[in-house]
Design an enzyme around this catalytic site. Structure first.
Site, PDB file in Angstrom:
ATOM      1  N   LEU A  36     -84.657 -45.417  41.491  1.00 15.69           N
ATOM      2  CA  LEU A  36     -84.275 -44.808  40.364  1.00 15.69           C
ATOM      3  C   LEU A  36     -84.923 -45.223  39.818  1.00 15.69           C
ATOM      4  O   LEU A  36     -85.647 -46.023  39.062  1.00 15.69           O
ATOM      5  CB  LEU A  36     -83.024 -45.446  40.375  1.00 15.69           C
ATOM      6  CG  LEU A  36     -81.561 -45.758  40.716  1.00 15.69           C
ATOM      7  CD1 LEU A  36     -80.331 -45.832  40.042  1.00 15.69           C
ATOM      8  CD2 LEU A  36     -81.317 -43.394  40.608  1.00 15.69           C
ATOM      9  N   ASP A  37     -85.812 -43.748  38.942  1.00  7.93           N
ATOM     10  CA  ASP A  37     -86.310 -44.375  37.475  1.00  7.93           C
ATOM     11  C   ASP A  37     -85.995 -45.071  36.353  1.00  7.93           C
ATOM     12  O   ASP A  37     -84.975 -45.370  35.990  1.00  7.93           O
ATOM     13  CB  ASP A  37     -85.896 -42.850  36.678  1.00  7.93           C
ATOM     14  CG  ASP A  37     -87.732 -42.164  37.437  1.00  7.93           C
ATOM     15  OD1 ASP A  37     -88.333 -42.497  38.532  1.00  7.93           O
ATOM     16  OD2 ASP A  37     -87.706 -40.707  37.567  1.00  7.93           O
ATOM     17  N   PRO A  38     -87.151 -46.014  35.431  1.00  4.36           N
ATOM     18  CA  PRO A  38     -86.431 -46.656  34.517  1.00  4.36           C
ATOM     19  C   PRO A  38     -85.297 -46.397  33.724  1.00  4.36           C
ATOM     20  O   PRO A  38     -84.263 -47.083  33.479  1.00  4.36           O
ATOM     21  CB  PRO A  38     -88.260 -47.143  34.126  1.00  4.36           C
ATOM     22  CG  PRO A  38     -88.945 -46.879  35.145  1.00  4.36           C
ATOM     23  CD  PRO A  38     -88.468 -46.293  35.881  1.00  4.36           C
ATOM     24  N   ALA A  40     -82.984 -44.024  34.340  1.00  2.46           N
ATOM     25  CA  ALA A  40     -82.004 -43.883  35.191  1.00  2.46           C
ATOM     26  C   ALA A  40     -81.057 -45.135  34.644  1.00  2.46           C
ATOM     27  O   ALA A  40     -81.437 -46.150  35.137  1.00  2.46           O
ATOM     28  CB  ALA A  40     -82.342 -42.919  36.639  1.00  2.46           C
ATOM     29  N   ARG A 206     -85.518 -34.979  37.660  1.00  4.68           N
ATOM     30  CA  ARG A 206     -86.322 -34.747  36.893  1.00  4.68           C
ATOM     31  C   ARG A 206     -87.115 -32.914  36.759  1.00  4.68           C
ATOM     32  O   ARG A 206     -86.855 -32.362  36.377  1.00  4.68           O
ATOM     33  CB  ARG A 206     -87.573 -35.821  36.525  1.00  4.68           C
ATOM     34  CG  ARG A 206     -87.149 -36.295  36.002  1.00  4.68           C
ATOM     35  CD  ARG A 206     -88.382 -37.555  36.042  1.00  4.68           C
ATOM     36  NE  ARG A 206     -88.213 -38.054  37.114  1.00  4.68           N
ATOM     37  CZ  ARG A 206     -90.070 -38.347  37.606  1.00  4.68           C
ATOM     38  NH1 ARG A 206     -90.612 -37.913  36.407  1.00  4.68           N
ATOM     39  NH2 ARG A 206     -90.334 -38.922  38.660  1.00  4.68           N
TER      40      ARG A 206
END
Length: 311
Positions: A36-38, A40, A206
Site C-alpha cells: 500500500l502506498d504511504p 493509502a 493510481r
C-alpha cells in the site's frame, strides 16, 4: 503460524508497518501480501514466521478499494503527494455517464503502471529513476477490473463523505455509521469521483485514476484510497499497528481459498519428503493434517506435486 490483518495508517509505507510488526511480535520473519502506498490506508495482511511461505500464493488475491479520484488536476505520482503539474476545466458530468465509463473499463485490461512505482527495469526501480528526473518506458501489463461502482460525484474532496460500511456482499457503501476514514491533505478543490472497486492482482488504482481522467479528456489523480479487502481478509478483521503486540492473529488455514485435502499421516509424510503420491484430483490443493498446514500441492489427475511444504 498466525496471519495478522492490520489497518495501515496514513503516511507509513508498507515496509514501515513490517518493521513495526517485527518489533511488536519479536521476530524478523514478517512479510506482507501486497504493498500500500504511504497515502493509502486499510488492509495490509502480514504473514509471520512459517506463514511467510503463504505470501507467494496470496499476492495474486483480488482486492477491494474505496477510491477518491479528483478530476482536472494531474500529478507526477498520480496521487495526492503532488505537486499538481497539469490542470484542465472539467466538463459537466452526470452519474449515468460516469457509471457507463466505469462499466466500459471492467474486465481484462492492459494497464501502464505509474512512473512512481517499485517496478524494476534494468535493475532500476521506476520511482528512483522518476525522482532523478528520468522517464522509463513501463510496458502495459494485463490486469482485471472486476467491478467499478460510482458512489458519488462531488465538487471537491472536502465535500465527500468519509463514513462507510460494507453490505452483505462485502461492497462498501456510504453510511451514517461504520468506519470513518482519514484522507491525505487535498491539493485543491477539484471535482471528485467516489468509486468502489474490486480488482485483480497487480492493478494500480493510481493508474486507474489517470485512465478515467484520460477517458474524460482531463488530467486526474487519486486523492484518497482505502483498501477494504485483500483476498479472504477484510477491514473488519483488522487491528491497528499499535495493537499488534497484544493481538492473537488469525489461523493461516484461513488464508487460501483452495479445496482442502485432509491428509493421512502417511500422505503428509510423503509430501513433506518431496515425493509424488498418487491422487486422482486435478488442480491446486491445500493439504492439512489434524488442522495444521502440510503443503500446497498441485494435482494432475494422477499424482500430487508439492509447491510448498510446511514442516
Amino acid at each position: 503460524m498466525p496471519v495478522y490483518v492490520t489497518d495501515k495508517p496514513l503516511n507509513l509505507t508498507s515496509h514501515d508497518v513490517v518493521a513495526r510488526a517485527r518489533r511488536a511480535l519479536a521476530t524478523r520473519r514478517v512479510g506482507h501480501t501486497g504493498t500500500l502506498d504511504p497515502l493509502a490506508t486499510g488492509v495490509l495482511v502480514l504473514c509471520v514466521n512459517e506463514s511467510t511461505k503463504l505470501v507467494q500464493f496470496m499476492e495474486a488475491d483480488s482486492k477491494d478499494y474505496l477510491a477518491w479520484i479528483s478530476l482536472g488536476a494531474g500529478t507526477p505520482t498520480l496521487d495526492a503527494e503532488g505537486p499538481v503539474d497539469s490542470v484542465a476545466d472539467v466538463p459537466a458530468l452526470g452519474a449515468v455517464q460516469i457509471q457507463a465509463l466505469l462499466d466500459s473499463l471492467t474486465g481484462p485490461q492492459m494497464q501502464v503502471p505509474p512512473q512512481y512505482s517499485a517496478i524494476q527495469v534494468g535493475g532500476v526501480r521506476a520511482y528512483a529513476a522518476a525522482r532523478a528526473g528520468e522517464h522509463i518506458d513501463l510496458p502495459a501489463r494485463p490486469v482485471t477490473l472486476h467491478e467499478l461502482t460510482l458512489l458519488g460525484l462531488y465538487g471537491g474532496v472536502q465535500q465527500t463523505p468519509r463514513t462507510f460500511a460494507p453490505d452483505a456482499g462485502g461492497r462498501w457503501q456510504i453510511s451514517d455509521s461504520g468506519f470513518t476514514f482519514a484522507l491525505p491533505p487535498a491539493l485543491g478543490e477539484f471535482p471528485t469521483l467516489l468509486v468502489w472497486a474490486r480488482v485483480g492482482s497487480g492493478t494500480y488504482i493510481r493508474s486507474l485514476a489517470r485512465d478515467i481522467g484520460a477517458a474524460l479528456g482531463v488530467p486526474a489523480h487519486l486523492s484518497g484510497l482505502v483498501r477494504t479487502r485483500a483476498g479472504r481478509f477484510r477491514l473488519e478483521q483488522a487491528v491497528s499497528v499499535e495493537r499488534l503486540a497484544g493481538a492473537t492473529g488469525l489461523d493461516d488455514l484461513l488464508a487460501l481459498d483452495l479445496p482442502t485435502i485432509a491428509a493421512t499421516p502417511n500422505l503428509a509424510l510423503r509430501l513433506r519428503q518431496g515425493k509424488r503420491p498418487e491422487w486422482t484430483g486435478a488442480g491446486r490443493f491445500l493439504v492439512t493434517l489434524e488442522g495444521s498446514l502440510v503443503a500446497v500441492a498441485d494435482g494432475d489427475g494422477q499424482t500430487l506435486k508439492v509447491v510448498r511444504a510446511w514442516a
